[in-house]
Scaffold this motif. Structure first.
Motif, PDB file in Angstrom:
ATOM      1  N   ARG A 174       0.834  -1.207   0.000  1.00  0.00           N
ATOM      2  CA  ARG A 174       0.000   0.000   0.000  1.00  0.00           C
ATOM      3  C   ARG A 174       0.866   1.254   0.000  1.00  0.00           C
ATOM      4  O   ARG A 174       0.673   2.169  -0.805  1.00  0.00           O
ATOM      5  CB  ARG A 174      -0.910  -0.010   1.225  1.00  0.00           C
ATOM      6  N   ASP A 175       1.862   1.301   0.907  1.00  0.00           N
ATOM      7  CA  ASP A 175       2.732   2.464   0.983  1.00  0.00           C
ATOM      8  C   ASP A 175       3.539   2.639  -0.298  1.00  0.00           C
ATOM      9  O   ASP A 175       3.747   3.764  -0.760  1.00  0.00           O
ATOM     10  CB  ASP A 175       3.673   2.363   2.190  1.00  0.00           C
ATOM     11  N   HIS A 176       3.996   1.546  -0.886  1.00  0.00           N
ATOM     12  CA  HIS A 176       4.750   1.625  -2.137  1.00  0.00           C
ATOM     13  C   HIS A 176       3.878   2.180  -3.266  1.00  0.00           C
ATOM     14  O   HIS A 176       4.330   3.005  -4.066  1.00  0.00           O
ATOM     15  CB  HIS A 176       5.307   0.254  -2.527  1.00  0.00           C
TER      16      HIS A 176
ATOM     17  N   THR B 179       4.724   5.660  -5.271  1.00  0.00           N
ATOM     18  CA  THR B 179       5.042   5.678  -6.693  1.00  0.00           C
ATOM     19  C   THR B 179       3.972   6.338  -7.549  1.00  0.00           C
ATOM     20  O   THR B 179       4.290   6.941  -8.571  1.00  0.00           O
ATOM     21  CB  THR B 179       5.293   4.252  -7.216  1.00  0.00           C
ATOM     22  N   HIS B 180       2.707   6.247  -7.152  1.00  0.00           N
ATOM     23  CA  HIS B 180       1.623   6.763  -7.987  1.00  0.00           C
ATOM     24  C   HIS B 180       0.885   7.960  -7.381  1.00  0.00           C
ATOM     25  O   HIS B 180       0.043   8.555  -8.051  1.00  0.00           O
ATOM     26  CB  HIS B 180       0.604   5.660  -8.284  1.00  0.00           C
TER      27      HIS B 180
ATOM     28  N   LYS C 190       1.139  12.672   0.243  1.00  0.00           N
ATOM     29  CA  LYS C 190       1.073  11.953  -1.027  1.00  0.00           C
ATOM     30  C   LYS C 190      -0.351  11.443  -1.103  1.00  0.00           C
ATOM     31  O   LYS C 190      -0.830  10.743  -0.212  1.00  0.00           O
ATOM     32  CB  LYS C 190       2.022  10.751  -1.047  1.00  0.00           C
ATOM     33  N   TYR C 191      -1.071  11.808  -2.170  1.00  0.00           N
ATOM     34  CA  TYR C 191      -2.485  11.481  -2.298  1.00  0.00           C
ATOM     35  C   TYR C 191      -2.691  10.599  -3.523  1.00  0.00           C
ATOM     36  O   TYR C 191      -2.354  10.974  -4.635  1.00  0.00           O
ATOM     37  CB  TYR C 191      -3.302  12.766  -2.430  1.00  0.00           C
ATOM     38  N   LEU C 192      -3.232   9.398  -3.290  1.00  0.00           N
ATOM     39  CA  LEU C 192      -3.596   8.505  -4.382  1.00  0.00           C
ATOM     40  C   LEU C 192      -5.110   8.526  -4.564  1.00  0.00           C
ATOM     41  O   LEU C 192      -5.617   8.719  -5.647  1.00  0.00           O
ATOM     42  CB  LEU C 192      -3.101   7.086  -4.094  1.00  0.00           C
TER      43      LEU C 192
ATOM     44  N   HIS D  66      -6.120   6.295   0.392  1.00  0.00           N
ATOM     45  CA  HIS D  66      -4.677   6.092   0.300  1.00  0.00           C
ATOM     46  C   HIS D  66      -3.957   7.442   0.371  1.00  0.00           C
ATOM     47  O   HIS D  66      -3.672   8.060  -0.650  1.00  0.00           O
ATOM     48  CB  HIS D  66      -4.314   5.365  -0.995  1.00  0.00           C
ATOM     49  N   ILE D  67      -3.677   7.863   1.598  1.00  0.00           N
ATOM     50  CA  ILE D  67      -2.993   9.131   1.863  1.00  0.00           C
ATOM     51  C   ILE D  67      -1.801   8.838   2.760  1.00  0.00           C
ATOM     52  O   ILE D  67      -1.904   8.051   3.700  1.00  0.00           O
ATOM     53  CB  ILE D  67      -3.941  10.131   2.563  1.00  0.00           C
TER      54      ILE D  67
END
Length: 107
Positions: free
Chosen positions: A25-27, A31-32, A94-96, A100-101
């Motif tokens: 999840r963190d990766h 990356t994205h 970092k926001y996906l 997923h933050i």
């Protein structure tokens, strides 16, 4: 005796899978995810663990074009990072997506 061994194996495998999912999840977020500077609108201390970390509930907001984006979430952060997460402060994330933050703290 066999039952105790089976239960122990299940617990160990479950813990490894859970930790693995967190790393994946963190990766994915690293990356994205998009780099965003967000405003801490609300933050509450929900719990504390033995490792010196706080579980927090938060509300963040930022501007996207003409619209204001708001997201609520929960996370665990080190106690030493709490001064950077006060209501009214700006934080780097970092926001996906809304689930997923990742908070980004400078060393």
């Amino acid at each position: 005796m066999k039952l105790a061994v089976i239960i122990s194996v299940i617990l160990v495998v479950g813990a490894i899978v859970c930790i693995g999912r967190l790393f994946v999840r963190d990766h994915k977020i690293e990356t994205h995810g998009r780099d965003i500077k967000a405003l801490v609108e609300d933050i509450r201390h929900v719990g504390t663990n033995d490792g010196g970390s706080f579980e927090i509930a938060y509300r963040l907001s930022w501007r996207e074009g003409d619209a204001r984006r708001t997201v609520d979430g929960r996370d665990t952060v080190l106690a030493s990072r709490m001064p950077q997460l006060q209501k009214g402060c700006e934080v780097d994330i970092k926001y996906l997506d809304d689930s997923h933050i990742l908070f980004v703290f400078n060393a």
